[in-house]
Every structure is written in C-alpha cells, then in structure tokens.
Design an enzyme around this catalytic site. Structure first.
Site, mmCIF file in Angstrom:
data_model
loop_
_atom_site.group_PDB
_atom_site.id
_atom_site.type_symbol
_atom_site.label_atom_id
_atom_site.label_comp_id
_atom_site.label_asym_id
_atom_site.label_seq_id
_atom_site.Cartn_x
_atom_site.Cartn_y
_atom_site.Cartn_z
ATOM 1 N N GLU A 68 0.750 -1.172 0.125
ATOM 2 C CA GLU A 68 -0.038 0.091 -0.093
ATOM 3 C C GLU A 68 0.874 1.492 0.023
ATOM 4 O O GLU A 68 1.863 1.245 0.837
ATOM 5 C CB GLU A 68 -1.037 0.092 0.954
ATOM 6 C CG GLU A 68 -1.513 1.267 1.560
ATOM 7 C CD GLU A 68 -2.487 1.695 0.388
ATOM 8 O OE1 GLU A 68 -2.565 3.085 0.066
ATOM 9 O OE2 GLU A 68 -3.242 1.118 -0.340
ATOM 10 N N HIS B 225 -40.718 -1.662 20.874
ATOM 11 C CA HIS B 225 -41.359 -0.297 20.936
ATOM 12 C C HIS B 225 -40.774 0.353 22.480
ATOM 13 O O HIS B 225 -40.699 0.021 23.432
ATOM 14 C CB HIS B 225 -42.917 -0.426 21.114
ATOM 15 C CG HIS B 225 -43.525 0.751 21.352
ATOM 16 N ND1 HIS B 225 -43.903 1.851 20.347
ATOM 17 C CD2 HIS B 225 -44.038 1.393 22.400
ATOM 18 C CE1 HIS B 225 -44.503 2.778 20.699
ATOM 19 N NE2 HIS B 225 -44.557 2.643 22.081
ATOM 20 N N CYS C 3 -10.685 5.047 1.499
ATOM 21 C CA CYS C 3 -11.893 4.716 2.253
ATOM 22 C C CYS C 3 -11.490 5.302 3.822
ATOM 23 O O CYS C 3 -12.286 6.035 4.306
ATOM 24 C CB CYS C 3 -12.610 3.491 2.152
ATOM 25 S SG CYS C 3 -14.026 3.406 3.401
ATOM 26 N N GLY D 227 -6.463 2.436 2.757
ATOM 27 C CA GLY D 227 -6.823 3.108 1.400
ATOM 28 C C GLY D 227 -7.539 4.306 1.505
ATOM 29 O O GLY D 227 -7.492 5.087 2.780
#
Length: 465
Positions: A36, A444, A44, A42
């Site tokens: 790399e 809920h 992102c 990278g």
C-alpha cells in the site's frame, strides 16, 4: 533484488478490498503480502468514508447544541474551532489505520508501504518506498488499487480554491462560501457538513435531482430538506465555465432558463471517480479493460491467468462494502474455500442529515421494467420514538411485488436510515416478503418500527397512519 520468498498471494492496494483480501488469505493460512502506497485502509479509511463520518458527527453535534432548547435547555455562545473539528477526523482515521495494521500482524500478513508494479503473472516490483527495487514472486497477484476523484482537465486542484474530496478532508480553514459540483453522496455530505457550520453552500447538479441514483421521492425530500437548511440546490444546471483567481472562483452556470454568474471562495469537485492504475501494471502487460477498469471473470481473474482484481478497480458500484465483499469472494474462490457469489442487492448510503439509504429497485426502475408492484410508506412523524428524540423528518418506502409480496426495493430518508436499511437487506437476502417483516415483532419504541409499519402499509394495514 528478488525476494527468496514465494507468496501464495501478492496484493497491490490496501483499501477495503486489498486489506480484506489480505486478512482473509491470512485466515486461510496463506503466505500473503499487501503493498500500500500510504497507510493501510486506503482511500476509504484514510481519505473518505471514515474521516468524513467523523466530520458529519461534529456537524450533527453542533446543530443539536444550537437547537437544544427543544429538549428544555439552551447552549449559548457556542464556539467552533474548525481546525479541531478537522483534526479529530484525522485522529479517527489514524486510529482505524492502526487497527488494520494490528489485524495484519494478527493474521501474519506481511505489509509493505510502497508502490507495486505487476510485470507479469507471478512477478511484482516494488517501485517506491524503502523496499524499492525489490521483486516479489507469488503464485497469485491481486490488483486492488481502487479509484481516485475525477477532476476537470482545465482546472488545477490547489487544495484551497479548488478541491476534490481528498483536499476537502484536509482543510484547516472553513470557506465562507463554496460551490460543490455534483450532488451525489459525496457532494451531498460535504454540502451538509459545511452548511451546518455556516458556510454558504451552492450545490450544483447537471441531472434533474440531487442524489440522482435514488428513488425520485427520496431525492425530492432531501432537496426540500436541504433548501430548508439553507443549502442552495441547483439541479438541471451546467457549469459552463470556471475561472480561478487569487481570492476566489468565478463560475458561469447554465440551464434551460439561461445563464448566471456565481462568485465563491472555493470550489469542490464531487463529479465522480476514475480508475487508478497509475504505475500498477507494466506497459508490456496488456490486461483487458472496460472504460479503463480491469475486466474480470466470475472468479475475479483478469485476462491474464493468475492475476486477479477486486474492489473499485473492476468498476461500479464504487462502494467500500462492495469492495470488501468482492475481495473476500475472490480469495475464497482462488484458494478453493467456496465458489464466489456475485454481488446481488446491496445498500447505498448517504450520511448527511437527514440520512438516505436504499436497496434494490426504485419505483421508477420498477415502472421501467414493467413490474407490477405496490408501495408501502410510513412517515417518521408518526413514530413515537422519532418524535421523542426530535428526529421525525423523513419516511420509509418499500416497493413490493403485487402478486407475491416480495421486497423489490426499500428506501429510507431520516435519522439512522443507514443503520435501518440492513433489516430490509437481510430480508431480501433471505427472500422474505413484507408479510414476514410485518409479522416480526419490533421493539417499542424504536425507529425500526417504521420498517414494519411501511411493510404493513403495502397492504393498507399500518396501525399508526
């Protein structure tokens, strides 16, 4: 110098595809090396998905403080240190990059900071970095070099007056005014972020709506919300000319009604991406491409046996989660663990506020394909939890097959949309119907109740509308 090690897999690129492939190969007990140029993770992780989400959280927190009176208290004279806001995003990216490096060690992945050049099947040269001049041998090679922001040939990117997303993530000074070309996910997110902190934002899109790939009803809702927030959205609008000066940028905008001039401090280009193969493949090695992207078969193998490619470099959709998925599928296949499963339905997410998330067909696409369908919708304004937490903007929309009730697509605009979409993604993966979503008991009060209510609404059975 040629390394005396023969690797099972040499990976060029350490983004979501490359690092995931390396880790998966390591899990399978393979001898793997990942090369790399910058830092593991990278674009992102270092200059995209992760730092931008840190910025958006800062913007959300600031807006929450400004409007805190709705909860019974007020925050006055709030000071913003823009440099600290930007600095936090860099710290987050660095922390996550360190996490990837830890995972490399954990899975016995060799990690080389440098640039890799594929000369032929089985041979990669390190052309930059401390190991420059070293040749690596491997039985398989994977190219995962991704994409880079698209620029305009006549406009120089200087990081101040003209930026791409990468330069925008390194800003230390907040522009007072900015024009953003492109109202896709990146453009929309930066528009929200900068507007939230007081920048006057003009968002320009050639196509008729913001977020052009989304369902039209969702795009219209976001356009309305952005306008209410103070973002000037110019859809169906061209940028006919750009002149960059010492103190600002002059644009000429055009549409069916004529043209006008716009003066701003800065211009952000969010007009898509282009494949990044610079220096990754020898000129003597002719790999088949489609519009500049590497062409691969169902096993992610290129036209050259033993050379594979995954991630954005094989073409759209240009999404980190798709890159990771493709990479893992490729590694599983090349080492005989399992047959690669092609990409099917996948979520698309935009992290502005309100958030937008979708999967599957839009209503427009269903009409275009002549599919008989019906729609279930439920507004967050009818959700007790959404109202209680002051996030009642937006709605859930589900596209349902008329005959069998299968889920053809789901579209959400509102708070937590990017988290909520996963339920519909799982349902589509399992080939569930809306009846099964409706029949699943949702706690809920939760935002997720809106998913069940939208499913019920497809049959006219929603309780709370």
């Amino acid at each position: 110098m040629t390394s005396d090690i023969t690797y099972d897999l040499i990976i060029i690129g350490g983004g979501p595809a490359g690092y995931a492939a390396a880790i998966r190969a390591g899990q399978l007990g393979k001898k793997v090396v990942c090369i790399e140029m910058e830092r593991a993770g990278g674009t992102c992780l270092n200059w995209g998905c992760i730092p931008s989400k840190a910025l958006l959280k800062s913007a959300e927190s600031f807006q929450a403080a400004l409007h805190s009176e709705v909860f019974g208290f007020s925050c006055k004279e709030i000071e913003v240190d823009f440099e600290k806001v930007m600095g936090r995003s860099r710290k987050v990216a660095n922390q996550m990059g360190g996490g990837i490096e830890f995972l490399f060690k954990k899975n016995k992945v060799e990690y080389i900071v440098g640039k890799g050049l594929v000369h032929a099947a089985g041979m990669v040269e390190i052309t930059e970095g401390e190991k420059a001049g070293t040749y690596l041998k491997g039985s398989r090679i994977m190219i995962s070099t991704g994409c880079k922001p698209r620029t305009l040939p006549e406009i120089a990117v200087d990081g101040k007056r003209v930026m791409t997303s990468r330069e925008a993530l390194a800003m230390t000074e907040q522009p007072k005014t900015i024009a953003i070309m492109g109202a896709g996910a990146i453009g929309a997110e930066f528009a929200y972020f900068l507007n939230a902190f007081g920048t006057k934002v003009t968002l320009i899109e050639m196509l008729p709506k913001v977020l052009p790939v989304e369902d039209a009803e969702i795009s219209d809702a976001l356009h309305k919300s952005f306008a209410e927030q103070g973002i000037d959205c110019r859809v169906g609008t061209r940028v006919d000319s750009v002149e960059v000066g010492e103190n600002g940028v002059s644009l000429t905008l055009g549409n069916d009604e004529g043209s006008e001039s716009l003066e701003v401090e800065s211009l952000l280009l969010a007009i898509g991406v282009v494949p990044n193969l610079d220096g990754a493949v020898s000129e003597k090695l002719k790999l088949d491409t489609v519009k500049g992207y590497l062409k691969v078969d169902e096993n992610y193998e290129t036209s050259e046996s033993g050379i594979y490619a995954t991630g954005d470099i094989v073409g759209p959709p240009w999404l980190a989660h798709i890159a990771t998925y493709r990479a893992i599928q490729a590694v599983n296949g090349m080492f005989g663990h399992s047959q690669p499963v092609p990409v099917d339905a996948f979520p698309g997410c935009t992290y502005c506020q309100p958030q937008v998330a979708s999967i599957g067909l839009t209503e427009e696409k269903a009409k275009e394909e002549g599919i008989e369908y019906k729609v279930g919708k439920f507004p967050f304004a009818a959700s007790g939890k959404a109202v209680a937490v002051n996030h009642s903007e937006g709605f859930v929309k589900v596209i349902v097959g008329e005959k069998y009730g299968e889920i053809l697509g789901a579209h959400i605009i509102g708070s937590d949309a990017t988290e909520l979409i996963t339920e519909y993604g799982l349902a589509m993966k399992l080939e569930a119907t809306v009846d099964e979503i409706h029949g699943t008991i949702h706690a809920h009060p939760t935002m997720s109740e809106a998913l069940a209510e939208a499913a019920a609404a497809a049959h006219g059975e929603a309780i709370h509308i």
